[in-house]
Each structure stands twice: as structure tokens, then as C-alpha cells.
Scaffold this active site. Structure first.
Site, short mmCIF file in Angstrom:
data_model
loop_
_atom_site.label_atom_id
_atom_site.label_comp_id
_atom_site.label_asym_id
_atom_site.label_seq_id
_atom_site.Cartn_x
_atom_site.Cartn_y
_atom_site.Cartn_z
N SER A 165 0.86 -1.20 0.00
CA SER A 165 0.00 0.00 0.00
C SER A 165 0.89 1.24 0.00
CB SER A 165 -0.85 0.01 1.28
OG SER A 165 -1.56 1.21 1.40
N TYR A 178 -2.59 -0.22 10.48
CA TYR A 178 -2.57 -0.74 9.10
C TYR A 178 -1.20 -0.47 8.47
CZ TYR A 178 -3.81 -1.13 4.15
OH TYR A 178 -3.85 -1.48 2.81
O1 NJP Z 1 -9.96 -5.47 -0.31
P1 NJP Z 1 -11.34 -6.30 -0.24
P2 NJP Z 1 -9.10 -4.98 -1.58
N1 NJP Z 1 -7.79 -15.40 4.53
O2 NJP Z 1 -11.82 -6.09 1.15
C1 NJP Z 1 -9.55 -11.65 1.59
C2 NJP Z 1 -4.56 -3.60 -0.38
N2 NJP Z 1 -4.95 -2.19 -0.58
O3 NJP Z 1 -9.30 -5.85 -2.74
O4 NJP Z 1 -11.67 -14.38 2.94
C3 NJP Z 1 -7.98 -15.36 3.20
O5 NJP Z 1 -12.23 -5.99 -1.38
C4 NJP Z 1 -11.05 -11.43 1.40
O6 NJP Z 1 -11.71 -12.67 1.17
P3 NJP Z 1 -12.62 -13.47 2.26
C5 NJP Z 1 -5.17 -4.21 0.86
O7 NJP Z 1 -4.41 -3.93 2.02
C6 NJP Z 1 -6.22 -1.85 -0.86
O8 NJP Z 1 -9.30 -3.53 -1.72
O9 NJP Z 1 -13.56 -14.21 1.37
N3 NJP Z 1 -8.43 -14.27 2.56
C7 NJP Z 1 -11.09 -10.63 0.12
O10 NJP Z 1 -11.08 -11.49 -0.99
C8 NJP Z 1 -5.16 -5.68 0.51
O11 NJP Z 1 -3.93 -6.25 0.85
C9 NJP Z 1 -6.55 -0.49 -1.01
O12 NJP Z 1 -13.26 -12.47 3.16
C10 NJP Z 1 -8.73 -13.20 3.29
C11 NJP Z 1 -9.79 -9.85 0.18
O13 NJP Z 1 -8.96 -10.43 1.18
C12 NJP Z 1 -5.31 -5.69 -1.01
O14 NJP Z 1 -5.04 -4.36 -1.46
C13 NJP Z 1 -5.58 0.47 -0.87
C14 NJP Z 1 -8.56 -13.17 4.69
C15 NJP Z 1 -10.03 -8.40 0.55
O15 NJP Z 1 -10.84 -7.81 -0.42
C16 NJP Z 1 -6.69 -6.08 -1.48
O16 NJP Z 1 -7.64 -5.17 -0.97
C17 NJP Z 1 -4.28 0.09 -0.58
C18 NJP Z 1 -8.07 -14.34 5.30
N4 NJP Z 1 -7.90 -14.40 6.62
C19 NJP Z 1 -3.98 -1.25 -0.43
N5 NJP Z 1 -8.95 -11.94 5.14
C20 NJP Z 1 -7.95 -0.03 -1.32
N6 NJP Z 1 -8.88 -0.90 -1.64
O17 NJP Z 1 -8.20 1.17 -1.27
C21 NJP Z 1 -9.34 -11.24 4.07
O18 NJP Z 1 -3.34 1.03 -0.46
N7 NJP Z 1 -9.21 -11.98 2.96
#
Ligand code: NJP
Length: 296
Positions: A165, A178
Site C-alpha cells: 500500500s 494498518y
Molecule cells: O480489499 P477487499 P481490496 N484469509 O476487502 C480476503 C490492499 N490495498 O481488494 O476471505 C484469506 O475488497 C477477502 O476474502 P474473504 C489491501 O491492504 C487496498 O481492496 O472471502 N483471505 C477478500 O477477498 C489488501 O492487501 C486499497 O473475506 C482473506 C480480500 O482479502 C489488497 O489491497 C488500498 C482473509 C479483501 O478484499 C486487497 O484489498 C491500498 C483471510 N484471513 C492497499 N482476510 C484499497 N482498496 O483502497 C481477508 O493502499 N481476505
């Protein structure tokens, strides 16, 4: 001589985008694991990899969303194998990825993308929330990397992309927990890159700025319920996925996804310690707004 792509081989995905199935595509037939692929950036990345002919392995906890994604990829002429796993369960994750290698072949691409956010001032941070953030954003990545790296080193090839990020470059107020998890990730990547130098394994970090996904809705922390902030220069998940593929294809080391942040970060590296008075004003405004937000 420029290579002409045979468009007759292309198929259309359920979302209407072309599935590029050219024989010389560097992604073709490569086993690519994307963690956190049930929605957001991970989902978009899994779809983009499948369109380029990769044998895509979307991984997350939400079974229904993963099955839907798997079906969407297959209907579009691509290949996918959804894996339901929690990246914070080290043993479960390793055995799931060992199963992938056994059934589909060695993992050649890992996009360690699963992540959660945390919002709140340090004084209010709940240690449990902070541990949860580190469990997913840091330890979950360590487990994912450790599960695939030995095989990559043995084959002297592979690509590991850690989704970090801009908060992994500068720590913003109310985002200390974070940011700390993403700074830890940056350190991990930097160290790993030195350790695997010359081995044929590529390690990269991708640093998105704001991206329009459900991320803001799944924040933990005291201030998490506040209205979503103004998100300047926000990109789409598809735009971010395209950058991730470019990073893999061209073996880039680190990319800050959004150009205004790319331009601002070198300047902020010098000025950030002196910006407290301005950040205090912004913080006061935000605190006042959050005072009206419902309790979690
Ligand atoms: O987030 P979101 P993004 N085990 O909430 C999964 C970074 N980022 O796509 O398990 C396995 O839509 C969860 O799946 P589920 C951010 O830090 C973002 O925006 O089914 N999976 C879902 O598929 C992150 O590293 C922004 O709930 C787990 C996914 O993670 C990455 O981009 C800005 C889990 C999250 O989907 C993707 O974020 C930035 C687990 N324990 C960096 N916990 C931004 N969106 O603005 C969660 O600077 N997941």
C-alpha cells in the site's frame, strides 16, 4: 518483427472482456495463486490472469464468491481452481497449496493480496484488532510465501508479488496499525529480494493508493464505522490488476500504482515529519465528523 496476435483464438468472458489465449503469452498455462480473490483487487487479478491463459487459483474464505468466480472464468474459456482457505491458518494454507501443486503442477506465480484494513488512533487501538491485522496482512503473507518459495527456488523460476500500500511507504494519522503491517510487509519483501537474488525468483511489491473496492467496509478498529473518507485519485480494481500483471510480466521490483502518489511520495519522504500542524487540522475535522458516527 512485431508478432501479430491471432484474435481468432480469443474468447469472451462472462463480463464481456476478451480472453487472450495466444500461444506465446508468458502467462499461458502458468499456475497462478491469488490470495484474497473472492472480491476486489484479488478477484480482478484472478480474472486478468485467466484472460491471459494462466491456470488461475483464486484463494479466500468465501466459498460462494470463489465458486462464482471459478464458473465465470471457465465460462469465459479460462481455467480456474478455487481454493477455500484462511491465510491466517498456516497449516491449512500450506496443505491447500501443496494440494494445488500436486493436482495442477508447481505454483509459478503468487499474488499475496489478502489484506484487511484498520482505522483508529494509536491511543484507541485494540490489541486484538491490531493482532488480527498483522495475522492477515503480515503473517498470512509469510505463510503464503513459505508455502511456494521452496518449489520456486528448486525450479529457479517464479514470481511473488506482495500487495502492499502507499501506507507501506508513509504512515497516515488514524492508520498507524494498518501502516505498520504494510511497513512490515515492505521490510519482508526487501529482505526476501536480497535473499533470492540470482535464484531466478522474482519478488515485487505493488503499492496501491485508494482503490474502489469493499475494503473500506471491512475495516477493523474504533474509527472503522465512520463514513468513508474522500478518496482522491481512486483507481478501479481492474486498473490495479493490470498493473500487477505488468509487474509480473516485466519483473518489476516495486510499483506505486496511482501516479499522483508516485509523484508525491519522494517529496513526502522529506517533508512528512514537518507536516504535523496540517495533519492535526485534518485530524480535528475528521474527529468531529466521527463523533457523530454510530458505535461499532
Ligand atoms: O480489499 P477487499 P481490496 N484469509 O476487502 C480476503 C490492499 N490495498 O481488494 O476471505 C484469506 O475488497 C477477502 O476474502 P474473504 C489491501 O491492504 C487496498 O481492496 O472471502 N483471505 C477478500 O477477498 C489488501 O492487501 C486499497 O473475506 C482473506 C480480500 O482479502 C489488497 O489491497 C488500498 C482473509 C479483501 O478484499 C486487497 O484489498 C491500498 C483471510 N484471513 C492497499 N482476510 C484499497 N482498496 O483502497 C481477508 O493502499 N481476505
Amino acid at each position: 518483427m512485431a508478432v501479430q496476435r491471432d484474435r481468432s483464438r480469443d474468447t469472451i468472458t462472462a463480463t464481456g472482456r476478451r480472453c487472450r489465449a495466444s500461444n506465446d503469452d508468458p502467462f499461458r498455462n502458468r499456475v497462478a495463486v491469488v490470495t484474497g480473490a473472492s472480491r476486489g483487487i484479488g478477484r480482478a487479478t484472478a480474472l486478468a490472469l485467466a484472460r491471459r491463459g494462466a491456470l488461475t487459483v483464486p484463494l479466500a474464505r468465501s466459498a460462494d464468491q470463489l465458486r462464482e468466480l471459478e464458473a465465470e472464468i471457465e465460462q469465459g474459456g479460462g481455467r480456474a481452481r478455487a481454493v477455500i482457505a484462511d491465510v491466517t491458518n498456516d497449516t491449512g494454507l500450506r496443505s491447500a497449496l501443496a494440494g494445488v501443486a500436486r493436482d495442477l503442477g508447481p505454483v509459478e506465480i503468487l499474488v499475496a493480496n489478502a489484506g484487511i484494513g484498520c482505522r483508529g488512533e494509536i491511543i484507541d487501538l485494540d490489541p486484538g484488532d491490531l493482532r488480527q491485522v498483522f495475522d492477515v496482512n503480515f503473517f498470512g503473507v509469510v505463510s503464503s510465501v513459505q508455502a511456494v518459495l521452496p518449489g520456486m527456488l528448486k525450479r529457479r523460476s517464479g514470481s511473488i508479488v506482495l500487495v502492499s500500500s502507499v501506507a507501506g511507504k508513509r504512515a497516515f494519522p488514524q492508520a498507524g496499525g494498518y501502516a505498520a503491517s504494510k511497513w512490515a510487509l515492505q521490510a519482508l519483501a526487501e529482505s526476501l529480494r536480497h535473499e533470492v537474488w540470482g535464484s531466478g525468483v522474482h519478488v515485487a511489491t505493488v503499492c496501491p493508493g485508494p482503490v474502489v473496492t469493499g475494503f473500506q467496509r471491512s475495516l477493523v478498529g474504533r474509527a472503522a464505522a465512520a463514513e468513508p473518507r474522500w478518496r482522491p485519485f481512486a483507481l478501479t480494481a481492474d486498473q490495479t490488476a493490470d498493473v500487477i500483471l505488468e509487474v509480473i510480466e516485466h519483473r518489476k521490483r516495486e510499483v506505486v500504482v496511482s501516479w499522483p502518489y508516485r509523484l508525491a511520495l519522494p517529496l513526502l519522504a522529506i517533508t512528512w515529519p514537518y507536516l504535523s500542524p496540517f495533519l492535526q487540522v485534518a485530524l480535528r475535522v475528521r474527529r468531529r465528523r466521527e463523533a457523530g458516527a454510530p458505535d461499532r
